[in-house]
Write an enzyme that holds these catalytic residues in place. Structure first.
Site, mmCIF file in Angstrom:
data_model
loop_
_atom_site.group_PDB
_atom_site.id
_atom_site.type_symbol
_atom_site.label_atom_id
_atom_site.label_comp_id
_atom_site.label_asym_id
_atom_site.label_seq_id
_atom_site.Cartn_x
_atom_site.Cartn_y
_atom_site.Cartn_z
ATOM 1 N N LYS A 134 0.800 -1.225 0.000
ATOM 2 C CA LYS A 134 0.000 0.000 0.000
ATOM 3 C C LYS A 134 0.838 1.283 0.000
ATOM 4 O O LYS A 134 0.368 2.321 -0.448
ATOM 5 C CB LYS A 134 -0.955 0.013 1.202
ATOM 6 C CG LYS A 134 -2.090 -0.997 1.077
ATOM 7 C CD LYS A 134 -3.077 -0.839 2.221
ATOM 8 C CE LYS A 134 -4.205 -1.833 2.118
ATOM 9 N NZ LYS A 134 -5.225 -1.647 3.158
ATOM 10 N N ASP B 189 -10.362 2.766 1.903
ATOM 11 C CA ASP B 189 -10.647 2.157 3.223
ATOM 12 C C ASP B 189 -11.443 3.126 4.105
ATOM 13 O O ASP B 189 -12.501 2.785 4.636
ATOM 14 C CB ASP B 189 -9.346 1.781 3.944
ATOM 15 C CG ASP B 189 -8.759 0.472 3.433
ATOM 16 O OD1 ASP B 189 -9.511 -0.341 2.870
ATOM 17 O OD2 ASP B 189 -7.542 0.282 3.597
ATOM 18 N N ALA C 211 -3.605 2.710 15.694
ATOM 19 C CA ALA C 211 -2.852 3.746 14.974
ATOM 20 C C ALA C 211 -2.171 3.156 13.743
ATOM 21 O O ALA C 211 -1.193 3.712 13.244
ATOM 22 C CB ALA C 211 -1.821 4.376 15.912
ATOM 23 N N GLY C 212 -2.671 2.027 13.246
ATOM 24 C CA GLY C 212 -2.110 1.396 12.056
ATOM 25 C C GLY C 212 -2.760 1.939 10.787
ATOM 26 O O GLY C 212 -3.348 3.033 10.789
ATOM 27 N N GLY C 213 -2.683 1.152 9.715
ATOM 28 C CA GLY C 213 -3.184 1.597 8.415
ATOM 29 C C GLY C 213 -4.675 1.915 8.408
ATOM 30 O O GLY C 213 -5.097 2.944 7.861
HETATM 31 P P1 NDP Z 1 -1.972 -2.646 11.514
HETATM 32 O O1 NDP Z 1 -1.120 -3.827 11.756
HETATM 33 O O2 NDP Z 1 -1.486 -1.550 10.624
HETATM 34 O O3 NDP Z 1 -2.342 -1.978 12.960
HETATM 35 C C1 NDP Z 1 -2.781 -2.776 14.024
HETATM 36 C C2 NDP Z 1 -3.223 -1.892 15.193
HETATM 37 O O4 NDP Z 1 -3.771 -2.760 16.197
HETATM 38 C C3 NDP Z 1 -2.090 -1.123 15.863
HETATM 39 O O5 NDP Z 1 -2.556 0.127 16.321
HETATM 40 C C4 NDP Z 1 -1.738 -2.039 17.048
HETATM 41 O O6 NDP Z 1 -1.180 -1.335 18.146
HETATM 42 C C5 NDP Z 1 -3.114 -2.519 17.448
HETATM 43 N N1 NDP Z 1 -3.074 -3.761 18.211
HETATM 44 C C6 NDP Z 1 -2.747 -5.000 17.771
HETATM 45 N N2 NDP Z 1 -2.841 -5.888 18.776
HETATM 46 C C7 NDP Z 1 -3.253 -5.191 19.888
HETATM 47 C C8 NDP Z 1 -3.544 -5.549 21.233
HETATM 48 N N3 NDP Z 1 -3.450 -6.815 21.642
HETATM 49 N N4 NDP Z 1 -3.961 -4.581 22.080
HETATM 50 C C9 NDP Z 1 -4.092 -3.289 21.662
HETATM 51 N N5 NDP Z 1 -3.812 -2.890 20.408
HETATM 52 C C10 NDP Z 1 -3.396 -3.833 19.527
HETATM 53 O O7 NDP Z 1 -3.361 -3.229 10.991
HETATM 54 P P2 NDP Z 1 -4.476 -2.495 10.098
HETATM 55 O O8 NDP Z 1 -4.596 -1.097 10.566
HETATM 56 O O9 NDP Z 1 -4.208 -2.771 8.680
HETATM 57 O O10 NDP Z 1 -5.782 -3.334 10.497
HETATM 58 C C11 NDP Z 1 -6.406 -3.177 11.750
HETATM 59 C C12 NDP Z 1 -7.732 -3.909 11.728
HETATM 60 O O11 NDP Z 1 -8.601 -3.304 10.772
HETATM 61 C C13 NDP Z 1 -7.610 -5.383 11.341
HETATM 62 O O12 NDP Z 1 -8.483 -6.131 12.136
HETATM 63 C C14 NDP Z 1 -8.083 -5.411 9.895
HETATM 64 O O13 NDP Z 1 -8.680 -6.646 9.553
HETATM 65 C C15 NDP Z 1 -9.138 -4.304 9.922
HETATM 66 N N6 NDP Z 1 -9.384 -3.719 8.596
HETATM 67 C C16 NDP Z 1 -10.666 -3.719 8.168
HETATM 68 C C17 NDP Z 1 -10.985 -3.191 6.950
HETATM 69 C C18 NDP Z 1 -12.409 -3.229 6.499
HETATM 70 O O14 NDP Z 1 -12.666 -2.911 5.334
HETATM 71 N N7 NDP Z 1 -13.350 -3.566 7.361
HETATM 72 C C19 NDP Z 1 -9.965 -2.597 6.068
HETATM 73 C C20 NDP Z 1 -8.628 -2.614 6.639
HETATM 74 C C21 NDP Z 1 -8.365 -3.178 7.866
HETATM 75 P P3 NDP Z 1 0.413 -1.103 18.261
HETATM 76 O O15 NDP Z 1 0.717 0.131 17.452
HETATM 77 O O16 NDP Z 1 0.610 -0.915 19.708
HETATM 78 O O17 NDP Z 1 1.076 -2.332 17.715
#
Ligand code: NDP
Length: 285
Positions: free
Chosen positions: A71, A107, A133-135
């Protein structure tokens, strides 16, 4: 009579990509409108992305989706970015227009459309808590801000990632955004919050019993709780929220609408939303 056997091509490049159900949803939409379009789900390794994009251009693709891990790395291969993709810093949809390859990010737009059409919520002037705070969080935050959100609180487990997102949003948009490190044992919702959004991967299959550590006891009864997690669509968070009498919006809505927006960007036609949603639900069963 001359016939045309040449279909229009779109698709997705990713790695891994085999379990991505977007193609089934898009092809159901094409078939329902009688469009001779194909959506190809293609495994592309990071080191092959530039060649794959050149190939798509050479083969006259109308556009393509990008998923993990392409991406961000696709950006230098494109001619232009939409304002949203520029702000988000990531592209999940590319479209061809007048010979140019334009990067979009659907998205956050998918989330916003679901919020407005399915949950009937206009974020203008509202206060939201965004977990993650991810994608996905980044895309949702940008669209909420562009839609006129009054204030955004980003809650994240890792301080560095959360602070980086907030600094970036503030610098690029000037919006009112604050960071809150995820407190131990849980984040307690105030009554002045209108929207709570989970954009973490907590609750995602196979960890379906997990739920973000939050306390909804003090939340306003008017607050709407949204989950980006779509597998399963019925997450523990949404169940918990409904048990508190709160309205909810699931991650399927965001997923369907980002596909619907892609369909519309590529074909220029209104997407058959119900057909696409039904197909996606069928695929995720
Ligand atoms: P990323 O890997 O970029 O980010 C993951 C995020 O989740 C980070 O902020 C991470 O925190 C946090 N996280 C992971 N595990 C934990 C935990 N145990 N406790 C607290 N925080 C946690 O992933 P994406 O942003 O790409 O995806 C996030 C979600 O969104 C996924 O479930 C994905 O399936 C969903 N999604 C849904 C879409 C839709 O169309 N419905 C489209 C895109 C994504 P940290 O920074 O601390 O690691």
């Amino acid at each position: 009579m001359s016939r045309n056997y040449q279909a229009e091509l779109v698709g997705v490049f990713g790695s891994p990509v085999a379990e991505n159900p977007t193609g089934a949803m898009l092809e159901a939409g094409f078939a329902s409108l009688g469009l001779d379009w194909r959506y190809l789900t293609i495994e592309v390794k990071p080191e092959d992305l530039a060649v794959a994009v050149s190939g798509a251009k050479a083969m006259g693709f109308r556009g393509f989706n990008l998923t993990i891990p392409h991406k961000v790395s696709v950006i230098p291969l494109l001619d232009q970015l939409s304002p949203q993709a520029e702000l988000i810093g990531a592209v999940n949809t590319v479209r061809r227009q007048d010979g140019k390859w334009i990067g979009e990010n659907t998205d956050g737009r998918g989330f916003l459309r679901g919020l407005k059409e399915d949950a009937k919520v206009d974020p203008k002037g509202k206060i939201a808590v965004l977990m993650g705070a991810g994608g996905a969080a980044r895309a949702i935050a940008v669209e909420l801000i562009l839609a006129g959100l009054a204030h955004l609180i980003v809650v994240n487990r890792s301080e560095s990632r959360g602070k980086a997102l907030v600094a970036d949003l503030t610098a690029k948009t000037g919006a009112s955004v604050q960071f809150q490190l995820w407190p131990d044992p849980c984040f307690v919702l105030n009554h002045n919050i209108d929207l709570l959004i989970n954009a973490t991967s907590v609750g995602l299959f196979p960890n379906v019993k997990a739920m973000p550590a939050i306390d909804l006891t003090g939340a306003s009864k008017a607050m709407v709780v949204c989950d980006a997690v779509f597998n399963p669509a019925e997450t523990m968070l949404l169940r918990h929220a409904r048990a508190h009498g709160l309205r909810t919006l699931d991650g399927l809505s965001m997923l369907v609408y980002q596909g619907v927006i892609g369909f519309e960007l590529w074909t220029g036609q209104s997407a058959p939303e119900e057909v696409m949603k039904a197909q996606l639900i069928h695929e995720l069963r």
